[in-house]
Design an enzyme around this catalytic site. Structure first.
Site, PDB file in Angstrom:
ATOM      1  N   ARG A  50       0.953  -1.279   0.219  1.00  0.00           N
ATOM      2  CA  ARG A  50      -0.109   0.030   0.043  1.00  0.00           C
ATOM      3  C   ARG A  50       0.903   1.101   0.189  1.00  0.00           C
ATOM      4  O   ARG A  50       0.563   2.217  -0.644  1.00  0.00           O
ATOM      5  CB  ARG A  50      -1.060   0.152   1.159  1.00  0.00           C
ATOM      6  CG  ARG A  50      -2.084  -1.185   1.155  1.00  0.00           C
ATOM      7  CD  ARG A  50      -2.601  -1.314   2.349  1.00  0.00           C
ATOM      8  NE  ARG A  50      -1.566  -1.681   3.344  1.00  0.00           N
ATOM      9  CZ  ARG A  50      -1.918  -1.822   4.781  1.00  0.00           C
ATOM     10  NH1 ARG A  50      -2.975  -1.819   5.185  1.00  0.00           N
ATOM     11  NH2 ARG A  50      -0.750  -1.931   5.736  1.00  0.00           N
ATOM     12  N   HIS A 193      11.143 -22.894   3.933  1.00  0.00           N
ATOM     13  CA  HIS A 193      12.630 -22.466   3.639  1.00  0.00           C
ATOM     14  C   HIS A 193      13.469 -23.519   4.301  1.00  0.00           C
ATOM     15  O   HIS A 193      14.942 -23.686   3.730  1.00  0.00           O
ATOM     16  CB  HIS A 193      13.096 -21.175   3.807  1.00  0.00           C
ATOM     17  CG  HIS A 193      13.184 -20.863   5.478  1.00  0.00           C
ATOM     18  ND1 HIS A 193      11.965 -20.389   6.254  1.00  0.00           N
ATOM     19  CD2 HIS A 193      13.953 -20.934   6.484  1.00  0.00           C
ATOM     20  CE1 HIS A 193      12.194 -20.414   7.420  1.00  0.00           C
ATOM     21  NE2 HIS A 193      13.434 -20.590   7.662  1.00  0.00           N
ATOM     22  N   LYS A 197      17.072 -25.845   2.237  1.00  0.00           N
ATOM     23  CA  LYS A 197      18.353 -25.964   2.580  1.00  0.00           C
ATOM     24  C   LYS A 197      18.985 -27.156   2.055  1.00  0.00           C
ATOM     25  O   LYS A 197      18.489 -28.118   2.001  1.00  0.00           O
ATOM     26  CB  LYS A 197      18.455 -26.093   4.225  1.00  0.00           C
ATOM     27  CG  LYS A 197      17.891 -24.588   4.787  1.00  0.00           C
ATOM     28  CD  LYS A 197      18.318 -24.683   6.393  1.00  0.00           C
ATOM     29  CE  LYS A 197      17.560 -23.256   7.078  1.00  0.00           C
ATOM     30  NZ  LYS A 197      17.814 -22.448   6.590  1.00  0.00           N
ATOM     31  N   ASP A 252       5.064 -22.587  15.307  1.00  0.00           N
ATOM     32  CA  ASP A 252       5.843 -21.987  14.395  1.00  0.00           C
ATOM     33  C   ASP A 252       7.165 -22.737  13.677  1.00  0.00           C
ATOM     34  O   ASP A 252       7.314 -22.490  12.666  1.00  0.00           O
ATOM     35  CB  ASP A 252       6.773 -20.606  15.177  1.00  0.00           C
ATOM     36  CG  ASP A 252       7.273 -19.669  14.210  1.00  0.00           C
ATOM     37  OD1 ASP A 252       6.616 -19.097  13.019  1.00  0.00           O
ATOM     38  OD2 ASP A 252       8.647 -19.118  14.554  1.00  0.00           O
ATOM     39  N   HIS A 257       8.195 -26.774  10.275  1.00  0.00           N
ATOM     40  CA  HIS A 257       9.512 -27.199   9.588  1.00  0.00           C
ATOM     41  C   HIS A 257      10.009 -28.745  10.066  1.00  0.00           C
ATOM     42  O   HIS A 257      10.342 -29.471   9.132  1.00  0.00           O
ATOM     43  CB  HIS A 257      10.724 -26.160   9.976  1.00  0.00           C
ATOM     44  CG  HIS A 257      10.466 -24.845   9.646  1.00  0.00           C
ATOM     45  ND1 HIS A 257       9.981 -24.338   8.341  1.00  0.00           N
ATOM     46  CD2 HIS A 257      10.210 -23.564  10.513  1.00  0.00           C
ATOM     47  CE1 HIS A 257       9.918 -23.022   8.180  1.00  0.00           C
ATOM     48  NE2 HIS A 257      10.100 -22.528   9.413  1.00  0.00           N
ATOM     49  N   LYS A 357      13.793 -20.942  21.329  1.00  0.00           N
ATOM     50  CA  LYS A 357      14.420 -19.732  21.424  1.00  0.00           C
ATOM     51  C   LYS A 357      15.158 -19.371  22.602  1.00  0.00           C
ATOM     52  O   LYS A 357      15.218 -19.874  23.567  1.00  0.00           O
ATOM     53  CB  LYS A 357      13.440 -18.580  21.333  1.00  0.00           C
ATOM     54  CG  LYS A 357      12.723 -18.548  19.819  1.00  0.00           C
ATOM     55  CD  LYS A 357      11.954 -17.174  19.486  1.00  0.00           C
ATOM     56  CE  LYS A 357      11.403 -17.229  18.226  1.00  0.00           C
ATOM     57  NZ  LYS A 357      12.396 -17.139  17.169  1.00  0.00           N
ATOM     58  N   LYS A 362      22.978 -22.049  18.441  1.00  0.00           N
ATOM     59  CA  LYS A 362      22.133 -22.147  17.386  1.00  0.00           C
ATOM     60  C   LYS A 362      22.534 -23.498  16.681  1.00  0.00           C
ATOM     61  O   LYS A 362      23.477 -23.736  15.944  1.00  0.00           O
ATOM     62  CB  LYS A 362      22.320 -21.004  16.383  1.00  0.00           C
ATOM     63  CG  LYS A 362      21.556 -20.883  15.258  1.00  0.00           C
ATOM     64  CD  LYS A 362      21.880 -19.572  14.351  1.00  0.00           C
ATOM     65  CE  LYS A 362      21.255 -19.498  13.110  1.00  0.00           C
ATOM     66  NZ  LYS A 362      19.895 -19.546  12.891  1.00  0.00           N
TER      67      LYS A 362
HETATM   68  N1  LIG Z   1      10.512 -11.866   7.535  1.00  0.00           N
HETATM   69  C1  LIG Z   1      10.910 -12.728   7.595  1.00  0.00           C
HETATM   70  O1  LIG Z   1      11.976 -13.286   7.895  1.00  0.00           O
HETATM   71  C2  LIG Z   1       9.769 -14.124   7.481  1.00  0.00           C
HETATM   72  C3  LIG Z   1      10.565 -15.235   7.615  1.00  0.00           C
HETATM   73  C4  LIG Z   1       9.561 -16.517   7.302  1.00  0.00           C
HETATM   74  C5  LIG Z   1       8.275 -16.374   6.839  1.00  0.00           C
HETATM   75  N2  LIG Z   1       7.960 -15.093   6.867  1.00  0.00           N
HETATM   76  C6  LIG Z   1       6.532 -14.743   6.236  1.00  0.00           C
HETATM   77  O2  LIG Z   1       6.530 -13.908   5.297  1.00  0.00           O
HETATM   78  C7  LIG Z   1       5.292 -13.007   5.299  1.00  0.00           C
HETATM   79  C8  LIG Z   1       5.834 -11.594   5.077  1.00  0.00           C
HETATM   80  O3  LIG Z   1       6.766 -11.370   6.438  1.00  0.00           O
HETATM   81  P1  LIG Z   1       7.417  -9.886   6.550  1.00  0.00           P
HETATM   82  O4  LIG Z   1       8.279 -10.122   7.607  1.00  0.00           O
HETATM   83  O5  LIG Z   1       7.702  -9.169   5.265  1.00  0.00           O
HETATM   84  O6  LIG Z   1       6.217  -9.242   6.793  1.00  0.00           O
HETATM   85  P2  LIG Z   1       5.854  -7.452   6.970  1.00  0.00           P
HETATM   86  O7  LIG Z   1       7.303  -6.810   7.305  1.00  0.00           O
HETATM   87  O8  LIG Z   1       4.827  -7.376   8.031  1.00  0.00           O
HETATM   88  O9  LIG Z   1       5.435  -7.287   5.355  1.00  0.00           O
HETATM   89  C9  LIG Z   1       4.167  -7.236   4.958  1.00  0.00           C
HETATM   90  C10 LIG Z   1       3.749  -6.008   4.288  1.00  0.00           C
HETATM   91  O10 LIG Z   1       2.682  -6.491   3.538  1.00  0.00           O
HETATM   92  C11 LIG Z   1       2.352  -5.200   3.310  1.00  0.00           C
HETATM   93  N3  LIG Z   1       0.454  -5.189   3.305  1.00  0.00           N
HETATM   94  C12 LIG Z   1      -0.005  -5.321   4.371  1.00  0.00           C
HETATM   95  N4  LIG Z   1      -1.428  -5.218   4.010  1.00  0.00           N
HETATM   96  C13 LIG Z   1      -1.504  -5.067   2.698  1.00  0.00           C
HETATM   97  C14 LIG Z   1      -2.519  -5.143   1.671  1.00  0.00           C
HETATM   98  N5  LIG Z   1      -3.679  -5.263   2.383  1.00  0.00           N
HETATM   99  N6  LIG Z   1      -2.312  -4.966   0.542  1.00  0.00           N
HETATM  100  C15 LIG Z   1      -0.976  -4.998   0.075  1.00  0.00           C
HETATM  101  N7  LIG Z   1       0.159  -5.213   1.055  1.00  0.00           N
HETATM  102  C16 LIG Z   1      -0.056  -5.055   2.322  1.00  0.00           C
HETATM  103  C17 LIG Z   1       2.704  -4.248   4.362  1.00  0.00           C
HETATM  104  O11 LIG Z   1       3.108  -3.098   3.600  1.00  0.00           O
HETATM  105  P3  LIG Z   1       2.266  -1.664   3.593  1.00  0.00           P
HETATM  106  O12 LIG Z   1       1.792  -0.959   4.819  1.00  0.00           O
HETATM  107  O13 LIG Z   1       3.021  -0.805   2.486  1.00  0.00           O
HETATM  108  O14 LIG Z   1       0.959  -2.402   2.676  1.00  0.00           O
HETATM  109  C18 LIG Z   1       3.843  -4.976   4.954  1.00  0.00           C
HETATM  110  O15 LIG Z   1       5.279  -4.080   4.466  1.00  0.00           O
HETATM  111  C19 LIG Z   1       4.388 -13.501   6.376  1.00  0.00           C
HETATM  112  O16 LIG Z   1       3.729 -14.208   6.094  1.00  0.00           O
HETATM  113  C20 LIG Z   1       5.578 -14.053   7.276  1.00  0.00           C
HETATM  114  O17 LIG Z   1       5.276 -14.824   8.487  1.00  0.00           O
HETATM  115  C21 LIG Z   1       8.543 -13.928   6.805  1.00  0.00           C
END
Ligand SMILES: NC(=O)c1ccc[n+]([C@@H]2O[C@H](COP(=O)([O-])OP(=O)(O)OC[C@H]3O[C@@H](n4cnc5c(N)ncnc54)[C@H](OP(=O)(O)O)[C@@H]3O)[C@@H](O)[C@H]2O)c1
Length: 507
Positions: A50, A193, A197, A252, A257, A357, A362
């Site tokens: 957004r 992920h 690995k 989680d 995993h 955790k 690790k």
């Molecule tokens: N981060 C990691 O290392 C990690 C690892 C494994 C899995 N995951 C999974 O990957 C996914 C993303 O994780 P993340 O850490 O990147 O989450 P995040 O930092 O919360 O990013 C998600 C993004 O989604 C956008 N968003 C929210 N509502 C939206 C909408 N209605 N339309 C379009 N965009 C929208 C937000 O940006 P705006 O506010 O600009 O819309 C936000 O920046 C999750 O399911 C998480 O569980 C993440």
């Protein structure tokens, strides 16, 4: 390796592109593929979220976050010319009109045709509306492809779904149905992920390319198996998420995993390396996982939560003091579980799974403990009796170690445990590729081997749900019950000690 011929032109649309995963993992992984010449000749990456960004601002944001990753300015420039950004709310169908028009224009510019890879990199509550809007906006043509006599010549649309995939059996089944209404199962890529690995795939090679391991890989020789995924860090800034409905070590880590790792470790040899043949064998393992009885949960599962502690001189605050966490939280930052896989091969062999955790080290590994020899000839051994072990290190220090008994040099006949070590990095003089690069490459190729089938997800939820229900109904009053920087609660040691076993805690 240059596989461009097998890779079709495609557009990668990342929903949630302004978030953490995109800048930390997805773009670095795609850049890695690009520099290894493993991207299609014609591709475009379009970030959607957004917040408003111009293409240039978005590229700069990605670069600034991990500039060390992009040392070659020319390579980055060439790669980032493929990256674009479109501001839209994917839960609003009204936003899809402009988005479709922009994607069409970019597809023409980059000659990517109609092949489209949607990546849901956003919080799970947005998965369902986004999938429904992709459908309502008629961005999926694969139904026609399925009916076609010549499927290969038709464009494809694939979807990658991040974790968490549901928070219990019901929500996971629901999400699977939502996906199935829009995409064929062959076009759905539920990502894990861990499966990207290298060592998980190495395990298949270890087992099925060698004659010396497979004959002893069963209940006749193996006493028990341990699968551990421990982290030294606490929840840091993710306290609110972790203390929420999809957080906790059981949901989680173990459900997602570790059961996947178990399935690869335990499956029967597939008839071929085709994705459907490997998945068939994995699904059999998931179906054979014994679902614990609710009343038996205290005997087979342990929950823990870290309190204050120290690691390497660094003070770690207790989980309950982390930002966004309920000060009386019951959340499991540690979970351990004993389970069985009811098959001919594994009958009676316990699998101990644990994840935590703020732990002492690790490590992610699988340890196979072998039964003792039928008769003990050496008196030394009778005293110590260390079991033979195969230790498969998934991370860090990827490799395989075999522990067995050797003779101590000298006139006296003495026996002591020795180790044979295969270190991945030393052996091949190469770091294993990042899991996300492997997985994204496979999605573009259309190879589902390392992705979860819907049955695997649903069975995995059933296997842990009685534990979650029991924990929900029975609050634990001694939390926090382990100090940060240790190997978890004493109850987990007791779980093992009840069967004269102990955890493999690497130094
Ligand atoms: N981060 C990691 O290392 C990690 C690892 C494994 C899995 N995951 C999974 O990957 C996914 C993303 O994780 P993340 O850490 O990147 O989450 P995040 O930092 O919360 O990013 C998600 C993004 O989604 C956008 N968003 C929210 N509502 C939206 C909408 N209605 N339309 C379009 N965009 C929208 C937000 O940006 P705006 O506010 O600009 O819309 C936000 O920046 C999750 O399911 C998480 O569980 C993440």
């Amino acid at each position: 390796m240059d596989n461009k011929e097998q890779l079709h032109p495609c557009m990668i649309v990342i929903f949630g592109a302004s978030g953490d995963l995109t800048k930390r993992k997805l773009i670095p992984a795609l850049y890695d593929l690009y520099t290894r010449k493993q991207m299609p000749e014609h591709f475009a990456i379009v970030g959607v979220s957004r917040t408003a960004f111009s293409d240039d601002d978005f590229r700069q944001k990605l670069f600034d976050f991990k500039s060390d990753n992009y040392p070659d300015a020319d390579q980055w420039k060439a790669f980032s010319n493929h990256i674009h950004y479109h501001a839209a709310d994917s839960t609003k169908l009204a936003d899809f009109g402009d988005m479709k028009a922009r994607l069409k224009q970019l597809a023409d510019e980059h000659k990517t045709g109609e092949n489209m890879l949607f990546y849901l990199s956003m919080a799970p509550q947005f998965f369902e509306p986004t999938i429904q809007n992709i459908s309502a906006a008629e961005m999926v043509t694969e139904g026609k492809r399925y009916c076609s006599l010549d499927r290969q010549s038709k464009p494809w649309q694939r979807i990658v779904v991040e974790k968490p995939f549901g928070s219990d059996p019901k929500s996971a089944t629901h999400l699977n149905s939502v996906l199935a209404n829009v995409f064929e199962e062959t076009e759905i890529y539920r990502i894990d992920h861990y499966l990207g690995k290298e060592l998980v795939q190495n395990m298949m090679v270890l087992r099925f390319a060698n004659a010396i391991f497979e004959p002893i890989w069963n209940q006749s020789y193996i006493d028990h198996v341990q699968i551990t995924a421990s982290e030294t860090v606490g929840v840091e800034s993710r306290g609110a998420y972790y203390d929420g409905p999809t957080g906790g070590a059981m949901r989680d880590m173990i459900q997602s995993h570790l059961l996947q790792v178990l399935s690869v470790m335990a499956m029967e040899p597939p008839v071929s390396l085709k994705a459907e043949d490997i998945r068939t064998e994995k699904i059999k393992i998931f179906k054979a996982m014994r679902v614990p009885k609710y009343d038996d949960v205290p005997n087979i599962a342990v929950r823990g939560q870290y309190g204050d502690g120290q690691l390497g001189g660094k003070v770690i605050k207790s989980f309950r003091e982390s930002e966004g966490v309920n000060p009386e939280s019951q959340c499991d930052t540690y979970a351990a579980m004993k389970m069985y896989v009811d098959t001919w091969r594994w009958g009676g062999v316990p699998f101990y799974l644990r994840s935590g955790k703020a732990m002492a080290k690790k490590v992610t590994n699988i340890v196979l403990y072998f039964k003792p020899t039928p008769h003990i000839l050496f008196r030394d051994m009778a005293k110590q009796r260390k079991a033979n072990q195969i230790v498969i290190n998934v991370q860090p220090d990827e490799g395989i170690r075999i522990r067995f008994e050797g003779k101590v040099p000298g006139h006296k006949l003495a026996v002591k445990d020795v180790e044979l070590d295969f270190d991945y990095v030393k052996q091949w003089n190469a770091q294993p590729p990042d899991g996300y690069a492997t997985l994204l490459y496979d999605v573009m190729l259309g190879d589902q081997t390392l992705f979860k089938h819907r049955d695997e997800i649903e069975c995995a939820w059933h296997a842990v749900q009685p534990v979650l229900d029991y924990w929900q109904d029975n609050p634990q009053f001694d939390l926090p019950n382990y100090a940060a920087g240790t190997w978890g609660p004493s109850a987990a040691d007791i779980l093992m000690a009840q069967s004269n076993r102990y955890w493999h805690n690497p130094k």
